[in-house]
Design an enzyme around this catalytic site. Structure first.
Site, mmCIF file in Angstrom:
data_model
loop_
_atom_site.group_PDB
_atom_site.id
_atom_site.type_symbol
_atom_site.label_atom_id
_atom_site.label_comp_id
_atom_site.label_asym_id
_atom_site.label_seq_id
_atom_site.Cartn_x
_atom_site.Cartn_y
_atom_site.Cartn_z
ATOM 1 N N ASN A 114 0.834 -1.211 0.000
ATOM 2 C CA ASN A 114 0.000 0.000 0.000
ATOM 3 C C ASN A 114 0.859 1.247 0.000
ATOM 4 O OD1 ASN A 114 -0.464 1.930 2.529
ATOM 5 N ND2 ASN A 114 0.188 -0.075 3.343
ATOM 6 N N PHE A 118 -1.650 8.195 4.274
ATOM 7 C CA PHE A 118 -2.410 8.828 5.371
ATOM 8 C C PHE A 118 -3.634 9.590 4.858
ATOM 9 C CE2 PHE A 118 1.667 9.472 8.196
ATOM 10 C CZ PHE A 118 1.723 8.108 8.420
ATOM 11 N N SER A 181 5.746 4.975 8.681
ATOM 12 C CA SER A 181 5.080 4.662 7.412
ATOM 13 C C SER A 181 5.966 5.094 6.253
ATOM 14 C CB SER A 181 3.732 5.381 7.320
ATOM 15 O OG SER A 181 2.834 4.801 8.210
ATOM 16 N N ASN A 183 5.092 6.004 3.306
ATOM 17 C CA ASN A 183 4.387 6.732 2.244
ATOM 18 C C ASN A 183 4.256 8.235 2.455
ATOM 19 O OD1 ASN A 183 3.933 4.250 0.846
ATOM 20 N ND2 ASN A 183 2.392 3.797 2.410
ATOM 21 N N THR A 184 4.916 8.753 3.495
ATOM 22 C CA THR A 184 4.971 10.200 3.680
ATOM 23 C C THR A 184 6.439 10.581 3.598
ATOM 24 O OG1 THR A 184 2.995 10.273 5.060
ATOM 25 C CG2 THR A 184 4.531 12.114 5.296
ATOM 26 N N LYS A 215 5.663 3.813 17.147
ATOM 27 C CA LYS A 215 5.586 2.683 16.207
ATOM 28 C C LYS A 215 6.753 2.745 15.236
ATOM 29 C CE LYS A 215 2.510 0.331 13.000
ATOM 30 N NZ LYS A 215 1.136 0.235 12.504
ATOM 31 N N ASN A 244 5.725 -1.561 11.567
ATOM 32 C CA ASN A 244 4.959 -1.057 10.428
ATOM 33 C C ASN A 244 5.260 -1.933 9.200
ATOM 34 O OD1 ASN A 244 3.472 0.829 8.764
ATOM 35 N ND2 ASN A 244 3.900 2.353 10.341
HETATM 36 C C1 LIG Z 1 -3.584 -0.743 3.622
HETATM 37 C C2 LIG Z 1 -2.756 -0.505 4.852
HETATM 38 C C3 LIG Z 1 -2.754 0.756 5.437
HETATM 39 C C4 LIG Z 1 -1.989 0.989 6.572
HETATM 40 N N1 LIG Z 1 -2.034 2.219 7.157
HETATM 41 C C5 LIG Z 1 -1.334 2.451 8.287
HETATM 42 C C6 LIG Z 1 -1.412 3.701 8.939
HETATM 43 O O1 LIG Z 1 -2.135 4.599 8.526
HETATM 44 N N2 LIG Z 1 -0.656 3.882 10.052
HETATM 45 C C7 LIG Z 1 0.141 2.884 10.572
HETATM 46 O O2 LIG Z 1 0.789 3.100 11.608
HETATM 47 N N3 LIG Z 1 0.215 1.684 9.979
HETATM 48 C C8 LIG Z 1 -0.509 1.445 8.867
HETATM 49 N N4 LIG Z 1 -0.437 0.214 8.273
HETATM 50 C C9 LIG Z 1 0.462 -0.811 8.841
HETATM 51 C C10 LIG Z 1 -0.255 -1.768 9.787
HETATM 52 O O3 LIG Z 1 -0.767 -1.078 10.894
HETATM 53 C C11 LIG Z 1 0.690 -2.880 10.284
HETATM 54 O O4 LIG Z 1 1.699 -2.292 11.067
HETATM 55 C C12 LIG Z 1 1.332 -3.651 9.138
HETATM 56 O O5 LIG Z 1 0.444 -3.799 8.063
HETATM 57 C C13 LIG Z 1 1.826 -5.030 9.574
HETATM 58 O O6 LIG Z 1 0.769 -5.843 10.008
HETATM 59 P P1 LIG Z 1 0.053 -6.948 9.032
HETATM 60 O O7 LIG Z 1 1.156 -7.732 8.385
HETATM 61 O O8 LIG Z 1 -0.819 -7.744 9.957
HETATM 62 O O9 LIG Z 1 -0.740 -6.173 8.044
HETATM 63 C C14 LIG Z 1 -1.200 -0.051 7.132
HETATM 64 C C15 LIG Z 1 -1.210 -1.311 6.537
HETATM 65 C C16 LIG Z 1 -1.972 -1.553 5.422
HETATM 66 C C17 LIG Z 1 -1.987 -2.924 4.813
#
Ligand SMILES: Cc1cc2nc3c(=O)[nH]c(=O)nc-3n(C[C@H](O)[C@H](O)[C@H](O)COP(=O)(O)O)c2cc1C
Length: 341
Positions: A114, A118, A181, A183-184, A215, A244
């Site tokens: 992704n 934000f 993250s 993406n910023t 985080k 993350n």
């Molecule tokens: C589509 C998507 C959007 C995400 N957006 C955020 C976010 O806005 N802020 C954040 O701290 N992590 C974000 N994450 C990261 C998740 O919170 C998590 O840390 C990461 O995906 C690892 O967990 P998973 O393997 O169970 O998905 C996002 C993940 C995905 C897949």
């Protein structure tokens, strides 16, 4: 049932559209009298409750940030069996995020990439919804994850985070500074210890009595992970969330051309499992026992949750496997944990 629905219908839909459909279902699951019926089938057993951060979590398993960016699904996710929901990332200013498409499935890897960026309605809108959610008769623990507004320069990040913290900390059960993250632009650079220390100190002061966590990314090297963990303890934070998404693309089975076509962004899901577990262990080695460590990254099953708890996690979160496993995912995990505890 859900795997069949996923294979035949949902996996053909645009992933972001599928997420919005899912969000609708989840919202309905949170409205009475539906919520009571759903809860009867999904509620975690009493043996699953965890005390941490001065709060009671009905289950050690919760929803990671990014799933409920705009604080619209808290009650529904609680009814589905999640012990906590980390809403956000919320930024001080509302922002649309990156252009679509920005979410891509790697089905063979049980992963997604992704670059949402934000997308969210901003801190003021989040605050209004949090006020409503706090009035609900039943709700899970609500963490609020804050990030830097894109239009704000990295040098002014602290002021921007503090603005969100002042508004949102009084409405959060715990607050998270997201500096990880991908993406910023420039965000992950805030993880450098000399930049992170003043940021965390300022946000901690703004957060008042609300427990504050940070985080981190899985792409830090091992020494950086240890340094940030020690800093978080030194700065008086209550905990740390690891991890993350990753910018790495190694070890994928999806065709390389398809991965390249998805483009930039954070990878999450099964391929993240090993590094997320390693980072959890690194953190736990250097922090005191009472310091809360929340593990996220590649968690799919009750046995994954059990493994993280055994490796020192206080709580565990997931996101990507929810997309693949469907609305009864938390129930499956809670049931699995009950049988084995
Ligand atoms: C589509 C998507 C959007 C995400 N957006 C955020 C976010 O806005 N802020 C954040 O701290 N992590 C974000 N994450 C990261 C998740 O919170 C998590 O840390 C990461 O995906 C690892 O967990 P998973 O393997 O169970 O998905 C996002 C993940 C995905 C897949």
């Amino acid at each position: 049932m859900y795997p069949l629905l996923f294979r035949t219908v949902l996996s053909r839909l645009d992933p972001e559209f599928a997420h919005h459909l899912g969000a609708l279902v989840i919202r309905v699951a949170g409205v009475e009298p539906v919520a009571s019926v759903v809860r009867r089938a999904t509620a975690p057993g009493p043996d699953q409750s965890v005390q941490a951060l001065g709060l009671t979590f009905d289950s050690p398993f919760g929803v990671a940030a990014g799933f409920d960016k705009n604080v619209t699904m808290g009650r529904g996710l609680g009814a589905l069996g999640f012990g906590h929901v980390e809403v956000g990332t919320v930024t001080a200013l509302p922002q649309p995020g990156n252009p679509k498409p920005r979410l891509f499935r790697l089905i063979a890897d049980r992963a997604v990439i992704n670059r949402m960026g934000f997308n969210n309605d901003g801190a003021a809108a989040a605050a209004a919804r949090l006020r409503r959610l706090r009035r609900a008769r039943r709700r899970p623990v609500i963490g609020v994850n804050i990030g830097k507004s894109r239009v704000v320069a990295v040098e002014d990040a602290t002021t921007d985070y503090v603005r969100s913290a002042r508004l949102l900390a009084p409405l959060a059960d715990y607050l998270v500074v997201n500096v990880s993250s991908p993406n910023t632009p420039g965000l992950r650079g805030l993880q450098a210890v000399e930049t992170l220390r003043p940021l965390l100190t300022a946000v901690r002061d703004a957060a008042g009595r609300t427990p504050l966590l940070v985080k981190i990314a899985p792409d830090l090297d091992d020494d950086e992970v240890r340094d940030i963990a020690r800093l978080a303890v030194d700065a008086g934070l209550a905990g740390l969330i690891a991890t993350n998404t990753t910018i790495s693309r190694s070890g994928l089975t999806t065709d390389a051309a398809a991965v390249a076509a998805a483009g930039a962004g954070g990878l999450s899901g099964a391929p993240l499992k090993e590094r997320a577990t390693e980072v959890l262990r690194l953190v736990r080695e250097v922090v005191p026992a009472e310091f809360v460590v929340i593990s996220a990254g590649g968690v799919e099953t009750a046995s994954d949750v059990r493994e993280r708890l055994a490796a020192g996690a206080t709580l565990v979160q997931g996101y990507t496997a929810f997309l693949y496993r469907g609305p009864l995912w938390a129930r499956q995990i809670n049931r699995g944990l009950s049988h084995t505890r």
